[in-house]
Design an enzyme around this catalytic site. Structure first.
Site, PDB file in Angstrom:
ATOM      1  N   ASP A 145     -36.214 -35.670  60.152  1.00 47.19           N
ATOM      2  CA  ASP A 145     -36.428 -34.420  59.630  1.00 47.19           C
ATOM      3  C   ASP A 145     -34.814 -34.709  58.408  1.00 47.19           C
ATOM      4  OD1 ASP A 145     -37.745 -32.979  60.996  1.00 47.19           O
ATOM      5  OD2 ASP A 145     -36.848 -32.671  62.316  1.00 47.19           O
ATOM      6  N   ASN A 159     -32.445 -27.751  70.333  1.00 45.22           N
ATOM      7  CA  ASN A 159     -30.857 -28.237  69.045  1.00 45.22           C
ATOM      8  C   ASN A 159     -29.955 -26.851  68.717  1.00 45.22           C
ATOM      9  OD1 ASN A 159     -32.481 -30.148  67.820  1.00 45.22           O
ATOM     10  ND2 ASN A 159     -34.150 -28.914  66.601  1.00 45.22           N
ATOM     11  N   ASP A 197     -34.980 -23.910  62.675  1.00 43.20           N
ATOM     12  CA  ASP A 197     -34.233 -23.880  64.030  1.00 43.20           C
ATOM     13  C   ASP A 197     -32.993 -25.123  64.699  1.00 43.20           C
ATOM     14  OD1 ASP A 197     -35.701 -26.277  63.983  1.00 43.20           O
ATOM     15  OD2 ASP A 197     -37.098 -25.905  65.968  1.00 43.20           O
ATOM     16  N   CYS A 204     -34.296 -36.996  69.952  1.00 42.88           N
ATOM     17  CA  CYS A 204     -34.500 -36.189  69.071  1.00 42.88           C
ATOM     18  C   CYS A 204     -36.399 -37.397  69.000  1.00 42.88           C
ATOM     19  CB  CYS A 204     -34.298 -36.160  67.363  1.00 42.88           C
ATOM     20  SG  CYS A 204     -34.885 -35.711  66.567  1.00 42.88           S
ATOM     21  N   HIS A 205     -37.338 -37.029  68.549  1.00 40.00           N
ATOM     22  CA  HIS A 205     -38.231 -37.580  67.926  1.00 40.00           C
ATOM     23  C   HIS A 205     -38.044 -38.263  66.695  1.00 40.00           C
ATOM     24  CE1 HIS A 205     -40.629 -33.994  68.789  1.00 40.00           C
ATOM     25  NE2 HIS A 205     -40.104 -33.738  67.814  1.00 40.00           N
ATOM     26  N   HIS A 213     -31.159 -35.496  62.399  1.00 39.61           N
ATOM     27  CA  HIS A 213     -31.221 -35.277  61.107  1.00 39.61           C
ATOM     28  C   HIS A 213     -30.750 -35.568  60.285  1.00 39.61           C
ATOM     29  CE1 HIS A 213     -33.743 -31.956  63.452  1.00 39.61           C
ATOM     30  NE2 HIS A 213     -33.723 -32.739  64.130  1.00 39.61           N
TER      31      HIS A 213
HETATM   32  P1  NAD Z   1     -38.690 -20.948  72.371  1.00 39.58           P
HETATM   33  O1  NAD Z   1     -38.360 -19.851  71.796  1.00 39.58           O
HETATM   34  O2  NAD Z   1     -39.693 -21.273  72.567  1.00 39.58           O
HETATM   35  O3  NAD Z   1     -37.579 -21.864  73.689  1.00 39.58           O
HETATM   36  C1  NAD Z   1     -38.041 -22.418  74.710  1.00 39.58           C
HETATM   37  C2  NAD Z   1     -37.096 -21.518  75.816  1.00 39.58           C
HETATM   38  O4  NAD Z   1     -36.133 -21.121  76.069  1.00 39.58           O
HETATM   39  C3  NAD Z   1     -38.303 -20.120  76.026  1.00 39.58           C
HETATM   40  O5  NAD Z   1     -38.986 -20.262  77.389  1.00 39.58           O
HETATM   41  C4  NAD Z   1     -37.101 -18.818  76.553  1.00 39.58           C
HETATM   42  O6  NAD Z   1     -37.884 -18.271  77.001  1.00 39.58           O
HETATM   43  C5  NAD Z   1     -35.766 -20.324  76.742  1.00 39.58           C
HETATM   44  N1  NAD Z   1     -35.090 -19.352  76.990  1.00 39.58           N
HETATM   45  C6  NAD Z   1     -34.227 -18.932  75.860  1.00 39.58           C
HETATM   46  N2  NAD Z   1     -33.075 -18.434  76.202  1.00 39.58           N
HETATM   47  C7  NAD Z   1     -32.405 -19.241  77.356  1.00 39.58           C
HETATM   48  C8  NAD Z   1     -31.663 -18.844  78.126  1.00 39.58           C
HETATM   49  N3  NAD Z   1     -30.370 -18.344  77.602  1.00 39.58           N
HETATM   50  N4  NAD Z   1     -31.823 -19.598  79.677  1.00 39.58           N
HETATM   51  C9  NAD Z   1     -32.753 -20.252  79.611  1.00 39.58           C
HETATM   52  N5  NAD Z   1     -34.039 -20.039  78.775  1.00 39.58           N
HETATM   53  C10 NAD Z   1     -33.683 -19.576  77.926  1.00 39.58           C
HETATM   54  O7  NAD Z   1     -38.266 -21.548  71.180  1.00 39.58           O
HETATM   55  P2  NAD Z   1     -39.076 -23.983  70.715  1.00 39.58           P
HETATM   56  O8  NAD Z   1     -39.440 -23.530  69.683  1.00 39.58           O
HETATM   57  O9  NAD Z   1     -39.742 -24.639  72.125  1.00 39.58           O
HETATM   58  O10 NAD Z   1     -37.722 -24.974  70.904  1.00 39.58           O
HETATM   59  C11 NAD Z   1     -36.613 -25.371  71.625  1.00 39.58           C
HETATM   60  C12 NAD Z   1     -35.180 -25.932  71.189  1.00 39.58           C
HETATM   61  O11 NAD Z   1     -35.972 -27.284  71.521  1.00 39.58           O
HETATM   62  C13 NAD Z   1     -34.983 -25.906  70.493  1.00 39.58           C
HETATM   63  O12 NAD Z   1     -33.534 -25.483  70.191  1.00 39.58           O
HETATM   64  C14 NAD Z   1     -35.716 -26.638  68.979  1.00 39.58           C
HETATM   65  O13 NAD Z   1     -35.100 -26.608  67.650  1.00 39.58           O
HETATM   66  C15 NAD Z   1     -35.726 -27.587  70.312  1.00 39.58           C
HETATM   67  N6  NAD Z   1     -36.816 -29.003  69.349  1.00 39.58           N
HETATM   68  C16 NAD Z   1     -36.412 -29.828  69.766  1.00 39.58           C
HETATM   69  C17 NAD Z   1     -36.682 -31.230  69.683  1.00 39.58           C
HETATM   70  C18 NAD Z   1     -35.915 -32.488  69.728  1.00 39.58           C
HETATM   71  O14 NAD Z   1     -37.110 -33.423  69.330  1.00 39.58           O
HETATM   72  N7  NAD Z   1     -34.840 -32.970  70.383  1.00 39.58           N
HETATM   73  C19 NAD Z   1     -37.591 -31.148  68.649  1.00 39.58           C
HETATM   74  C20 NAD Z   1     -38.940 -29.453  68.363  1.00 39.58           C
HETATM   75  C21 NAD Z   1     -37.827 -28.739  68.714  1.00 39.58           C
END
Ligand code: NAD
Length: 467
Positions: free
Chosen positions: A260, A153, A119, A174-175, A201
């Protein structure tokens, strides 16, 4: 309390939002904040609202909530804006991956050396990058003093893009660094000092020692001699911190890869499913194989289902501490209801900024000389102590081996991806693919681009039109 307004974009990401809300409840100075939830999925965000309100009651906090429809409404008047959205959702990631595979690119064209996280697309996610820029420009216009906290991400490309294209205050989080704890546990050390550095990452254990200064890399070296890591058995697809890949990367590059980073190795470990299974362990072959990623996406959709059920139960009068599934989700819920903070850095960071309580964080920010042997105009991940708006970055030394053989190629890919996106120039994507070991002919590249970038452009255009 400080009466902050905190906007969350993509707030329907229930696991993430509940951690943020739970953490806010646990910081007295933040527990009267106004949390503004924005998402394109009404059902998901309404479920989060119901559970968040219940969580606030449970902790006797004074958080206020509202749902808004537009990015502008999430931003205007906010002190902090957290972005956790995934434009197009997992369906989009699967779609672009499958078009790639149809044209001979196993795991899709975004899978590249040092960038295999499924992702974390940077070549095809013009929609996601468009969303990042849109949020940032909205902040620039309507809340120029607000902080933009990037959780979604790709954090590295996102932080670099926003920080070079706009003048807003921004940090990517990031965690991944918590994986240091797995190494310490494996070595049997409980009290230690650590530091990581690199890019998101792509972080490396740059310091690891006892409180009285003894280098714990000696213990890593001893473990390397006696561990039969080839016999490693992962407990889930993400259990890779002590996988053969991590040890092999350590042997080649000279520092231990953290979190990661272990997923972001070379094609040597990713060529096909069999190869992945050999290196990341059976049965999944790591999180980014077709099996491991399927496991994760199914897990996520199960969580969405459970959240839906929980919200329904709470609407019918259940208390949040009575909710149960008999699955792992119960442990997660228990953690949210405990006194412990979540391990996500966003809320402690907000607290350090507004309450001026010094805190140590691992942040993604433009390098600008922080890591001496890396370029200035790219986001690095680095340890810093934050107090108010002052960041004190730790001196971080990364050996030339890691810089030249890992970080520089990864950074080049990020810069190329951003260039292709900003100029919407598919010739640049084609140029990347001409260097790809999976490419057999220029015709293959051309056919792929014609099909894939029709979709990529359409989806980016949708986000461009979003309010
Ligand atoms: P997800 O598909 O559950 O998306 C999260 C939310 O975004 C959903 O509720 C969706 O409806 C909403 N969304 C989609 N398009 C949108 C828009 N245009 N405007 C507003 N909201 C919108 O995804 P997820 O698995 O929860 O991942 C979310 C993000 O977090 C990903 O980019 C993932 O890679 C990232 N992530 C980051 C970390 C970190 O530590 N930084 C860890 C895990 C995941």
């Amino acid at each position: 309390g400080t009466g902050l307004r905190i906007g969350i974009i993509g707030a329907g990401s229930a696991v993430f939002s509940m951690k943020i809300v739970s953490d806010l409840c646990k910081f007295p100075s933040l527990s009267d904040s106004h949390v503004v939830l924005m998402d394109v999925d009404r059902t998901r965000v309404e479920n989060v609202l119901v559970l968040a309100k219940e969580l606030t009651k449970y902790f006797n906090a004074k958080l206020k909530f509202s749902i808004v429809e537009t990015i502008k409404n999430a931003v205007e008047g906010s002190d902090f804006v957290i972005n956790t959205a995934l434009a197009g959702g997992h369906g989009y990631l699967d779609l672009v991956r499958s078009i790639g595979e149809k044209h001979g690119y196993y795991r899709g064209i975004d899978a590249q050396n040092f960038n295999f996280v499924s992702d974390y697309l940077n070549l095809t996610n013009w929609n996601q990058l468009t969303l990042f820029l849109k949020i940032a420009r909205t902040i620039e216009k309507y809340a120029p003093n607000a902080w933009y906290l990037q959780a979604a991400n790709p954090v590295m490309e996102g932080t670099t893009l926003v920080s070079t294209q706009t003048g807003i205050k921004m940090v990517g989080f990031c965690h991944g660094h918590h994986a240091v704890e797995a190494i310490a546990k494996f070595l049997g050390v409980s009290e230690y000092e650590w530091q990581v550095g690199g890019v998101n990452h792509g972080i490396w254990l740059t310091k690891f020692r006892t409180k009285d200064g003894k280098d714990l890399y000696k213990e890593v070296e001893k473990a390397l001699q006696k561990t039969r890591y080839e016999e490693f058995k992962p407990s889930n697809p993400f259990d890779d911190q002590l996988s053969p890949v991590a040890w092999e990367m350590y042997k080649l590059y000279g520092l231990f890869p953290i979190g990661d980073t272990v997923r972001n190795s070379t094609w040597k470990y990713h060529r096909d499913l069999q190869t992945k299974i050999k290196w990341y362990g059976a049965p999944w072959g790591g999180a980014d194989s077709e099996i491991g990623w399927k496991w994760y996406v199914e897990e996520l959709s199960r969580v969405v289902g459970v959240i839906d059920m929980f919200a329904k139960m709470v609407r019918e009068g259940a208390k949040i501490n009575e909710l149960k599934t008999g699955t792992q989700i119960d442990d997660y819920l228990k953690e949210i209801l405990s006194e412990k903070i979540s391990g996500e850095q966003h809320v402690p960071f907000i607290n350090s900024v507004v309450s001026k309580v010094p805190g140590r964080f691992v942040v993604n920010v433009l390098n600008k000389g922080k890591i001496k042997n890396l370029e200035d105009d790219v986001a690095v991940e680095i340890c810093a102590t934050v107090c108010g708006e002052k960041f004190e970055y730790e001196e971080t030394h990364i050996p030339e081996r890691v810089v030249n053989w890992y970080l520089k190629p990864r950074i080049l890919l990020a810069k190329q991806a951003i260039d292709a996106f900003l100029n919407k120039d598919v010739r640049l994507i084609a140029d990347i693919l001409e260097r790809d070991p999976r490419t057999k002919s220029t015709e293959q590249v051309e056919k792929l681009i014609a099909e894939l970038y029709t979709v990529v452009r359409q989806e980016a255009e949708k986000v461009e039109q979003q309010e």
